[in-house]
Design a protein around this motif. Structure first.
Motif, PDB file in Angstrom:
ATOM      1  N   GLU A 165     -12.032   9.056 -24.881  1.00 11.32           N
ATOM      2  CA  GLU A 165     -11.224   8.422 -26.151  1.00 11.32           C
ATOM      3  C   GLU A 165     -10.464   7.170 -25.563  1.00 11.32           C
ATOM      4  O   GLU A 165     -10.837   5.657 -26.013  1.00 11.32           O
ATOM      5  CB  GLU A 165      -9.446   9.267 -27.178  1.00 11.32           C
ATOM      6  N   LEU A 166     -10.403   7.604 -24.263  1.00  8.56           N
ATOM      7  CA  LEU A 166     -10.230   5.782 -23.370  1.00  8.56           C
ATOM      8  C   LEU A 166     -11.212   5.298 -23.197  1.00  8.56           C
ATOM      9  O   LEU A 166     -12.121   3.855 -23.687  1.00  8.56           O
ATOM     10  CB  LEU A 166      -9.513   6.541 -22.441  1.00  8.56           C
ATOM     11  N   ILE A 167     -11.994   5.733 -22.707  1.00 11.96           N
ATOM     12  CA  ILE A 167     -14.019   5.626 -23.191  1.00 11.96           C
ATOM     13  C   ILE A 167     -14.427   4.276 -24.320  1.00 11.96           C
ATOM     14  O   ILE A 167     -14.301   3.198 -24.061  1.00 11.96           O
ATOM     15  CB  ILE A 167     -14.375   5.808 -22.123  1.00 11.96           C
ATOM     16  N   SER A 168     -14.267   5.499 -25.190  1.00 14.23           N
ATOM     17  CA  SER A 168     -13.909   4.992 -26.806  1.00 14.23           C
ATOM     18  C   SER A 168     -13.434   3.565 -27.339  1.00 14.23           C
ATOM     19  O   SER A 168     -14.498   2.801 -27.706  1.00 14.23           O
ATOM     20  CB  SER A 168     -13.995   6.256 -27.548  1.00 14.23           C
ATOM     21  N   TRP A 169     -12.288   3.651 -26.614  1.00 15.79           N
ATOM     22  CA  TRP A 169     -11.870   3.184 -26.575  1.00 15.79           C
ATOM     23  C   TRP A 169     -12.026   1.414 -26.298  1.00 15.79           C
ATOM     24  O   TRP A 169     -12.251   0.251 -26.657  1.00 15.79           O
ATOM     25  CB  TRP A 169     -10.222   2.336 -26.917  1.00 15.79           C
ATOM     26  N   LEU A 170     -12.285   1.284 -25.161  1.00 12.02           N
ATOM     27  CA  LEU A 170     -12.689   0.572 -23.946  1.00 12.02           C
ATOM     28  C   LEU A 170     -14.051  -0.506 -24.810  1.00 12.02           C
ATOM     29  O   LEU A 170     -14.660  -1.420 -24.779  1.00 12.02           O
ATOM     30  CB  LEU A 170     -12.700   0.629 -22.590  1.00 12.02           C
ATOM     31  N   THR A 171     -15.074   0.801 -24.917  1.00  9.74           N
ATOM     32  CA  THR A 171     -16.262   0.589 -25.857  1.00  9.74           C
ATOM     33  C   THR A 171     -15.885  -0.785 -27.089  1.00  9.74           C
ATOM     34  O   THR A 171     -16.729  -1.397 -26.733  1.00  9.74           O
ATOM     35  CB  THR A 171     -17.059   1.339 -25.835  1.00  9.74           C
ATOM     36  N   ALA A 172     -14.783  -0.021 -27.902  1.00 13.97           N
ATOM     37  CA  ALA A 172     -14.624  -0.648 -29.273  1.00 13.97           C
ATOM     38  C   ALA A 172     -14.113  -2.551 -29.287  1.00 13.97           C
ATOM     39  O   ALA A 172     -14.245  -3.193 -29.497  1.00 13.97           O
ATOM     40  CB  ALA A 172     -13.567  -0.181 -30.149  1.00 13.97           C
ATOM     41  N   VAL A 173     -13.467  -2.776 -28.072  1.00 14.11           N
ATOM     42  CA  VAL A 173     -12.992  -3.699 -27.344  1.00 14.11           C
ATOM     43  C   VAL A 173     -14.255  -4.172 -26.145  1.00 14.11           C
ATOM     44  O   VAL A 173     -14.482  -5.261 -26.465  1.00 14.11           O
ATOM     45  CB  VAL A 173     -12.275  -3.126 -26.588  1.00 14.11           C
ATOM     46  N   GLY A 174     -15.198  -3.870 -26.202  1.00 14.55           N
ATOM     47  CA  GLY A 174     -16.585  -4.768 -25.836  1.00 14.55           C
ATOM     48  C   GLY A 174     -17.128  -4.244 -24.353  1.00 14.55           C
ATOM     49  O   GLY A 174     -17.514  -5.118 -23.810  1.00 14.55           O
ATOM     50  N   PHE A 175     -16.281  -3.455 -23.083  1.00 15.69           N
ATOM     51  CA  PHE A 175     -16.674  -2.908 -22.554  1.00 15.69           C
ATOM     52  C   PHE A 175     -17.961  -2.647 -22.274  1.00 15.69           C
ATOM     53  O   PHE A 175     -18.369  -1.606 -23.773  1.00 15.69           O
ATOM     54  CB  PHE A 175     -15.840  -2.365 -21.812  1.00 15.69           C
ATOM     55  N   THR A 176     -19.134  -2.355 -21.727  1.00 10.71           N
ATOM     56  CA  THR A 176     -20.190  -1.440 -21.732  1.00 10.71           C
ATOM     57  C   THR A 176     -20.289  -0.615 -19.740  1.00 10.71           C
ATOM     58  O   THR A 176     -19.630  -0.806 -18.938  1.00 10.71           O
ATOM     59  CB  THR A 176     -21.116  -2.029 -21.260  1.00 10.71           C
ATOM     60  N   LYS A 177     -20.971   0.015 -20.165  1.00  6.90           N
ATOM     61  CA  LYS A 177     -20.571   1.381 -18.525  1.00  6.90           C
ATOM     62  C   LYS A 177     -21.614   0.578 -17.892  1.00  6.90           C
ATOM     63  O   LYS A 177     -22.904   0.744 -18.167  1.00  6.90           O
ATOM     64  CB  LYS A 177     -21.193   2.571 -19.333  1.00  6.90           C
ATOM     65  N   GLN A 178     -21.526   0.079 -16.689  1.00  5.41           N
ATOM     66  CA  GLN A 178     -22.108  -0.391 -16.089  1.00  5.41           C
ATOM     67  C   GLN A 178     -23.045   0.833 -15.064  1.00  5.41           C
ATOM     68  O   GLN A 178     -24.172   0.284 -14.470  1.00  5.41           O
ATOM     69  CB  GLN A 178     -21.835  -1.540 -14.715  1.00  5.41           C
ATOM     70  N   ARG A 179     -21.753   1.878 -14.878  1.00  2.38           N
ATOM     71  CA  ARG A 179     -22.799   2.948 -13.541  1.00  2.38           C
ATOM     72  C   ARG A 179     -21.801   4.071 -13.138  1.00  2.38           C
ATOM     73  O   ARG A 179     -20.630   3.697 -14.620  1.00  2.38           O
ATOM     74  CB  ARG A 179     -23.025   2.698 -11.993  1.00  2.38           C
ATOM     75  N   GLN A 180     -22.021   5.166 -13.141  1.00  2.00           N
ATOM     76  CA  GLN A 180     -21.821   6.711 -13.375  1.00  2.00           C
ATOM     77  C   GLN A 180     -21.566   6.441 -11.559  1.00  2.00           C
ATOM     78  O   GLN A 180     -22.545   6.460 -10.186  1.00  2.00           O
ATOM     79  CB  GLN A 180     -21.700   7.564 -13.207  1.00  2.00           C
ATOM     80  N   PHE A 181     -20.494   6.991 -11.259  1.00  2.00           N
ATOM     81  CA  PHE A 181     -19.921   7.597  -9.997  1.00  2.00           C
ATOM     82  C   PHE A 181     -19.343   8.770 -10.161  1.00  2.00           C
ATOM     83  O   PHE A 181     -19.123   9.648 -10.687  1.00  2.00           O
ATOM     84  CB  PHE A 181     -18.766   7.097  -8.674  1.00  2.00           C
ATOM     85  N   THR A 182     -19.970   9.524  -9.001  1.00  2.00           N
ATOM     86  CA  THR A 182     -19.532  11.460  -8.882  1.00  2.00           C
ATOM     87  C   THR A 182     -18.362  11.584  -7.986  1.00  2.00           C
ATOM     88  O   THR A 182     -18.337  10.752  -6.606  1.00  2.00           O
ATOM     89  CB  THR A 182     -20.979  11.966  -7.652  1.00  2.00           C
ATOM     90  N   ARG A 183     -16.824  11.747  -8.210  1.00  2.00           N
ATOM     91  CA  ARG A 183     -16.080  12.160  -6.699  1.00  2.00           C
ATOM     92  C   ARG A 183     -16.426  13.450  -6.314  1.00  2.00           C
ATOM     93  O   ARG A 183     -16.459  14.136  -6.889  1.00  2.00           O
ATOM     94  CB  ARG A 183     -14.431  12.112  -7.579  1.00  2.00           C
ATOM     95  N   MET A 184     -16.194  13.420  -4.867  1.00  2.00           N
ATOM     96  CA  MET A 184     -16.999  13.975  -4.252  1.00  2.00           C
ATOM     97  C   MET A 184     -15.123  14.439  -3.572  1.00  2.00           C
ATOM     98  O   MET A 184     -14.877  13.491  -2.823  1.00  2.00           O
ATOM     99  CB  MET A 184     -18.298  13.802  -3.830  1.00  2.00           C
TER     100      MET A 184
END
Length: 261
Positions: free
Chosen positions: A236-255
């Motif tokens: 839900e938070l990612i969807s809201w940020l996307t609606a505001v104009g953010f884009t996913k730059q990259r993905q990390f894996t927490r290890m």
């Protein structure tokens, strides 16, 4: 790594387009228990690794960088091996891995935990967000620091007083909190990076509270570049940020390595 290595280390992070500033590098070295290592060829710093140690409960490895002209020689693995040796007494060791680094960390017994999305925007536009008038974020004041640090420890699982204290000291205008009955129930902190304003850490009791805190921070950054790291299960938070104009730059894996308490 010594303080006079910071200039060389900053050149390495700048070359990768990373967001760390000179102040961030200094923070890695100034606190007792932290580890900073450099790989040197002649008088040239060609690789770095750091670890922030939270009272031997958990340590966080970062800034694993190798000059592009020196890659493929096992430098990052050598640095990590040295750092891990210095962290033998630590219960848990964590890091956020890029896809390229993930295989190196697996060779050193790190295991996947979950995915993190790096959300960025180059120039934040103004936006509307519903705010509950009876429950609005307010700036964090000096007398709120102990309670905020205690809440962060409860959420994070280890005491980060020095790190949180540094963010509150150097970037007080980016520190916001929610209070109920004089008790802090959520907060958002931030810092100035070399390329983006970085929002985080964020702690909240609900996604709506998180959005309200982040929105308050964003309202002060209209027209500016911003980055926020979000666990991918927070859809839900990612969807809201996307609606505001953010884009996913990259993905990390927490290890993690060793325990994961």
């Amino acid at each position: 790594m010594q303080l006079d290595d910071i200039g060389s280390a900053l050149k390495l992070s700048d070359a990768e387009g990373w967001n760390q500033s000179k102040k961030d590098w200094k923070l890695f070295l100034e606190n007792d228990g932290n580890v900073g290592m450099v790989a040197v060829c002649g008088s040239r710093v060609v690789g770095t690794t750091t670890a922030i140690n939270y009272s031997n409960h958990v340590a966080w490895i970062g800034m694993v960088l190798v000059d592009k002209d020196y890659r493929g020689r096992g430098i990052s693995k050598a640095l990590l091996t040295r750092v891990l040796k210095k962290l033998e007494g630590c219960k848990s060791i964590k890091l956020d891995a890029t896809p390229a680094g993930q295989q190196v960390y697996k060779q050193l017994d790190f295991r996947d935990e979950y995915l993190i999305a790096r959300m960025t925007i180059s120039s934040l536009k103004d936006f509307s967000f519903f705010e509950n008038g009876s429950h609005l974020p307010e700036l964090v004041h000096n007398n709120d620091h102990p309670q905020l640090i205690a809440l962060d420890e409860n959420c994070f699982g280890a005491n980060r007083a020095k790190l949180i204290g540094s963010l509150l000291k150097y970037f007080p205008g980016k520190a916001w909190m929610l209070k109920q009955n004089n008790t802090i129930t959520g907060f958002v902190l931030g810092r100035d990076g070399n390329r983006y304003h970085h929002i985080g850490p964020v702690a909240a009791l609900s996604c709506n509270d998180a959005k309200m805190l982040i929105a308050t921070a964003l309202k002060r950054l209209i027209g500016e570049p911003v980055v926020v790291d979000v666990p991918e299960d927070k859809e839900e938070l990612i969807s809201w940020l996307t609606a505001v104009g953010f884009t996913k730059q990259r993905q990390f894996t927490r290890m993690f390595r060793k325990e994961n308490p």
